[in-house]
Design a protein around this motif. Structure first.
Motif, PDB file in Angstrom:
ATOM      1  N   GLY A 174       0.833  -1.203   0.000  1.00  0.00           N
ATOM      2  CA  GLY A 174       0.000   0.000   0.000  1.00  0.00           C
ATOM      3  C   GLY A 174       0.863   1.245   0.000  1.00  0.00           C
ATOM      4  N   ILE A 175       0.237   2.388  -0.154  1.00  0.00           N
ATOM      5  CA  ILE A 175       0.925   3.682  -0.086  1.00  0.00           C
ATOM      6  C   ILE A 175       0.142   4.572   0.862  1.00  0.00           C
ATOM      7  CG2 ILE A 175       1.646   5.741  -1.345  1.00  0.00           C
ATOM      8  CD1 ILE A 175       1.846   4.082  -3.864  1.00  0.00           C
ATOM      9  N   GLU A 176       0.820   5.176   1.821  1.00  0.00           N
ATOM     10  CA  GLU A 176       0.173   6.113   2.735  1.00  0.00           C
ATOM     11  C   GLU A 176       0.004   7.441   1.998  1.00  0.00           C
ATOM     12  OE1 GLU A 176      -1.414   6.650   6.736  1.00  0.00           O
ATOM     13  OE2 GLU A 176      -0.897   4.942   5.472  1.00  0.00           O
ATOM     14  N   ASN A 193      -6.859  -1.478  -4.139  1.00  0.00           N
ATOM     15  CA  ASN A 193      -6.372  -2.489  -3.204  1.00  0.00           C
ATOM     16  C   ASN A 193      -6.934  -3.838  -3.643  1.00  0.00           C
ATOM     17  OD1 ASN A 193      -5.620  -4.125  -1.092  1.00  0.00           O
ATOM     18  ND2 ASN A 193      -7.004  -3.200   0.403  1.00  0.00           N
ATOM     19  N   PHE A 194      -6.066  -4.770  -4.013  1.00  0.00           N
ATOM     20  CA  PHE A 194      -6.499  -6.087  -4.490  1.00  0.00           C
ATOM     21  C   PHE A 194      -6.429  -7.152  -3.395  1.00  0.00           C
ATOM     22  CE2 PHE A 194      -4.906  -3.670  -8.117  1.00  0.00           C
ATOM     23  CZ  PHE A 194      -5.986  -3.761  -8.980  1.00  0.00           C
ATOM     24  N   THR A 195      -6.161  -6.744  -2.172  1.00  0.00           N
ATOM     25  CA  THR A 195      -6.011  -7.708  -1.080  1.00  0.00           C
ATOM     26  C   THR A 195      -7.176  -7.655  -0.098  1.00  0.00           C
ATOM     27  OG1 THR A 195      -4.867  -6.235   0.482  1.00  0.00           O
ATOM     28  CG2 THR A 195      -3.522  -7.328  -1.188  1.00  0.00           C
ATOM     29  N   THR A 196      -7.297  -8.715   0.669  1.00  0.00           N
ATOM     30  CA  THR A 196      -8.226  -8.788   1.791  1.00  0.00           C
ATOM     31  C   THR A 196      -7.418  -9.198   3.017  1.00  0.00           C
ATOM     32  OG1 THR A 196     -10.064  -9.458   0.357  1.00  0.00           O
ATOM     33  CG2 THR A 196     -10.281  -9.921   2.713  1.00  0.00           C
ATOM     34  N   ALA A 220      -7.565   2.161  -0.517  1.00  0.00           N
ATOM     35  CA  ALA A 220      -6.375   2.189  -1.380  1.00  0.00           C
ATOM     36  C   ALA A 220      -5.482   3.386  -1.081  1.00  0.00           C
ATOM     37  CB  ALA A 220      -6.798   2.215  -2.843  1.00  0.00           C
ATOM     38  N   THR A 221      -5.757   4.064   0.013  1.00  0.00           N
ATOM     39  CA  THR A 221      -4.959   5.229   0.404  1.00  0.00           C
ATOM     40  C   THR A 221      -4.142   4.955   1.660  1.00  0.00           C
ATOM     41  OG1 THR A 221      -6.879   6.045   1.646  1.00  0.00           O
ATOM     42  CG2 THR A 221      -6.574   6.885  -0.597  1.00  0.00           C
ATOM     43  N   GLU A 222      -4.096   3.699   2.086  1.00  0.00           N
ATOM     44  CA  GLU A 222      -3.418   3.371   3.340  1.00  0.00           C
ATOM     45  C   GLU A 222      -2.331   2.317   3.155  1.00  0.00           C
ATOM     46  OE1 GLU A 222      -6.209   2.187   6.312  1.00  0.00           O
ATOM     47  OE2 GLU A 222      -7.316   4.079   6.273  1.00  0.00           O
ATOM     48  N   ASP A 223      -1.366   2.352   4.064  1.00  0.00           N
ATOM     49  CA  ASP A 223      -0.315   1.346   4.137  1.00  0.00           C
ATOM     50  C   ASP A 223      -0.150   0.977   5.604  1.00  0.00           C
ATOM     51  OD1 ASP A 223       1.935  -0.234   4.037  1.00  0.00           O
ATOM     52  OD2 ASP A 223       3.324   1.370   3.474  1.00  0.00           O
ATOM     53  N   LEU A 256      -1.127  -0.014  -6.397  1.00  0.00           N
ATOM     54  CA  LEU A 256      -1.735  -1.260  -6.852  1.00  0.00           C
ATOM     55  C   LEU A 256      -1.424  -2.295  -5.781  1.00  0.00           C
ATOM     56  CD1 LEU A 256      -0.711  -1.200 -10.627  1.00  0.00           C
ATOM     57  CD2 LEU A 256      -2.780  -0.294  -9.552  1.00  0.00           C
ATOM     58  N   ARG A 257      -2.160  -2.217  -4.693  1.00  0.00           N
ATOM     59  CA  ARG A 257      -1.792  -3.006  -3.525  1.00  0.00           C
ATOM     60  C   ARG A 257      -1.980  -4.501  -3.758  1.00  0.00           C
ATOM     61  NH1 ARG A 257      -3.929  -2.752   2.785  1.00  0.00           N
ATOM     62  NH2 ARG A 257      -3.126  -4.833   3.287  1.00  0.00           N
ATOM     63  N   ALA A 258      -0.876  -5.251  -3.619  1.00  0.00           N
ATOM     64  CA  ALA A 258      -0.897  -6.698  -3.792  1.00  0.00           C
ATOM     65  C   ALA A 258      -0.380  -7.420  -2.561  1.00  0.00           C
ATOM     66  CB  ALA A 258      -0.055  -7.100  -5.005  1.00  0.00           C
ATOM     67  N   GLY A 259       0.102  -6.668  -1.562  1.00  0.00           N
ATOM     68  CA  GLY A 259       0.686  -7.262  -0.367  1.00  0.00           C
ATOM     69  C   GLY A 259      -0.191  -7.103   0.852  1.00  0.00           C
ATOM     70  N   GLN A 260      -0.152  -8.118   1.727  1.00  0.00           N
ATOM     71  CA  GLN A 260      -0.916  -8.073   2.979  1.00  0.00           C
ATOM     72  C   GLN A 260      -0.277  -7.086   3.962  1.00  0.00           C
ATOM     73  OE1 GLN A 260      -3.317 -10.487   1.180  1.00  0.00           O
ATOM     74  NE2 GLN A 260      -3.767  -9.995   3.324  1.00  0.00           N
TER      75      GLN A 260
END
Length: 571
Positions: A174-176, A193-196, A220-223, A256-260
């Protein structure tokens, strides 16, 4: 890599398809009443109608479908689903994705588990102060990495700082977006965000911890990790008189969040992020991770069960489809080379995989890994793997390497690249750190000043921002991505489909390689690293390791075509 942060090692979960003749009689359904989720790969050439029917015949229900590469997310209560899927002629394999049904804890602000770095993040606690120079960002003196590749106010910033029309996708945790040194370049409209969140693994061990949202899907605005924010900052922190600048300070960042939250990277989110990048005009992506649970994926390793081999085959094939799709749609693919200090072209002993328990009692085991086994996505076709350098330009002690594997090198940090071999935090890579996480982790004093010397605060114009020093090939890759973004900014053509700019990934890679600064192997062909690691009792442990470099000056296993150079790339 998550592992790429050194740190590190890895990220994505899946579990196993058994290859059985299509005409075999399916096993009788064995329902547990508890749904599990799987990633299913459709057979190439099979119609969607037949593939969907095959999923149903195996006992599954399609939750989500990625028709671009023929992958589906499937739920099933049938404990034999993976084996049944392997018997279907229209399916190429299946892998366990994640567990389902964990109760979320509602309400924003719930405590999150601190990031887990499997290979251990080594951050020295040494004080650092930056002098402010006219024309430079306040913390620019800490950025030896930018000086090494000539991304400075007197270097590439003058010639080409990047263009907003160039879209850089960050496949990470993610990206803060609220960070003051990221916000000006953050593209919220395109970010996804593609993760759960996964609270626990199959063994009951905490992974991401309780969900902050009812859906277990973060904005999609958080890390909630910090890794993705650091990567994004290195690529494109703006020149705004606060903190520090990235390699390409005027390009746009797309999350393009792909990580938990925990740092794992699973198969389905990676595939979805890559195909999304191809469909939405993303120009270059950074992939500082490997797809869990296997550091290396083998299709015929005798140490693995038939089910594990089938699972690894599914990971290779599904990931490659997504990589090929993205690259054919104009996406330049850049990845971290890994932090195992391993030669990827030689036999390797891996004791870390599988690193995620998708089934009860699953645990890592030791196996011999030949070069035919593949780490994804870094060894995927069309991907540019990046090794890491320290302040002296030596290959970092942790960086993996290999002649014919590494494409280019870039600064990733080496805290032990010092005259006495003792760690210095300023030899890592400084980049943005979410204030929210620093407060949640108890790393700030009541007045907001950092408790740790590995964290720095800078304030300007009524705004304050935080930065941290970490190291890894995860940090090297975004430097190369930033240079690629500059190349596209200078040489890209108008994208008639998506607007903005575009450049054939083959051309981008050619510029990246040809403008890199050639760096020969060490004298004698090898380098011996001597580190003095501080122990809890205050003594130092001497650690010695020797790495062999193969190849010539223009291309070798440590540096590939050379150390990327932002100024040369845009001149």
């Amino acid at each position: 890599m998550r592992r790429a942060i050194i740190t590190a090692v890895a990220l994505a979960a899946v579990t196993a398809a058994v290859a059985v003749p299509a005409q075999a009689v399916p096993a009788s359904p064995q329902s547990t009443g508890q749904a599990a989720q799987y990633v299913v790969l459709y057979k190439e050439g099979a119609s969607l109608e037949k593939a969907r029917a095959a999923v149903k015949a195996a006992g599954g229900t399609i939750v989500k479908e990625n028709t671009a590469v023929g992958v589906a997310t499937v739920e099933s209560t049938n404990t034999q689903f993976v084996a049944n899927a392997g018997r279907q002629g229209s399916l190429d394999g299946a892998a366990t994705n994640r567990t389902i049904g964990q109760a979320p804890r509602t309400g924003k602000g719930a405590e999150k588990r601190a990031a887990v770095e499997k290979a251990g993040r080594e951050v020295a606690r040494v004080a650092a102060k930056a002098a402010k120079k006219k024309g430079a960002e306040p913390l620019a003196d800490l950025q030896w990495d930018m000086k090494q590749i000539h991304a400075t106010e007197q270097g590439s910033y003058k010639k080409q700082p990047g263009k907003k029309e160039v879209l850089v996708g960050v496949l990470d945790t993610g990206i803060e977006a609220a960070h003051p040194d990221i916000a000006p370049n953050f593209n919220k409209k395109l970010s996804r965000n593609f993760t759960t969140d996964i609270p626990f693994d199959a063994n009951g061990d905490e992974i991401d911890g309780p969900c902050e949202y009812v859906t277990c899907v973060d904005p999609a605005t958080e890390d909630d990790n910090d890794h993705g924010t650091h990567v994004a900052s290195t690529i494109a922190s703006p020149r705004n008189g606060l903190g520090m600048a990235g390699v390409a300070p005027k390009v746009s960042l797309v999350n393009l969040r792909a990580g938990q939250d925990s740092g794992y990277f699973f198969l389905q989110p990676s595939i979805d992020a890559l195909t999304y990048a191809g469909d939405h005009g993303i120009d270059v992506v950074n992939m500082s991770y490997y797809i869990d649970p296997w550091l290396f994926n083998c299709v015929d390793n005798p140490a693995d069960s038939a089910a594990d081999r089938a699972e690894q085959r599914t990971i290779i094939n599904a990931t490659q489809r997504a990589l090929t799709y993205a690259r054919s749609h104009g996406v330049t693919l850049i990845a971290a080379a890994g932090n195992e200090a391993a030669d990827y072209t030689k036999t390797f002993i891996d004791s870390t995989s599988p690193d995620f328990a998708s089934e009860p009692d699953e645990a890592p085991y030791t196996r011999t890994v030949p070069p035919s086994c593949i780490s994804m996505p870094s060894e995927g076709k069309g991907v540019i793997p990046v090794s890491s350098t320290g302040i002296s330009t030596r290959k970092s002690y942790y960086s993996s390497f290999g002649n014919g594997y590494v494409a280019v090198a870039a600064p990733g940090g080496d805290t032990y690249d010092t005259p006495d071999g003792k760690a210095n935090v300023n030899r890592g890579i400084w980049a943005a750190y979410p204030e929210r996480l620093a407060r949640e982790r108890g790393e700030l004093n009541p007045d907001g000043t950092p408790k740790s010397a590995a964290i720095i605060r800078d304030c300007a114009g009524g705004k304050c921002a935080y930065y941290q020093s970490i190291q890894g090939t995860s940090m090297a890759s975004p430097h190369a991505v930033g240079v690629a973004a500059l190349i596209i900014s200078k040489y890209g053509k108008k994208d008639k489909v998506h607007g903005g700019l575009t450049l054939d990934p083959r051309v981008t890679e050619a510029y990246l390689r040809s403008t890199a600064t050639e760096h020969a192997c060490p004298s004698g062909g090898s380098y011996t690293y001597v580190r003095y690691v501080l122990q809890p009792d205050g003594t130092y442990l001497k650690v010695v390791a020797t790495h062999k470099c193969e190849g010539g000056k223009s291309n070798n296993g440590f540096y590939g075509s050379g150390i990327v150079d932002a100024l040369s790339a845009v001149k």
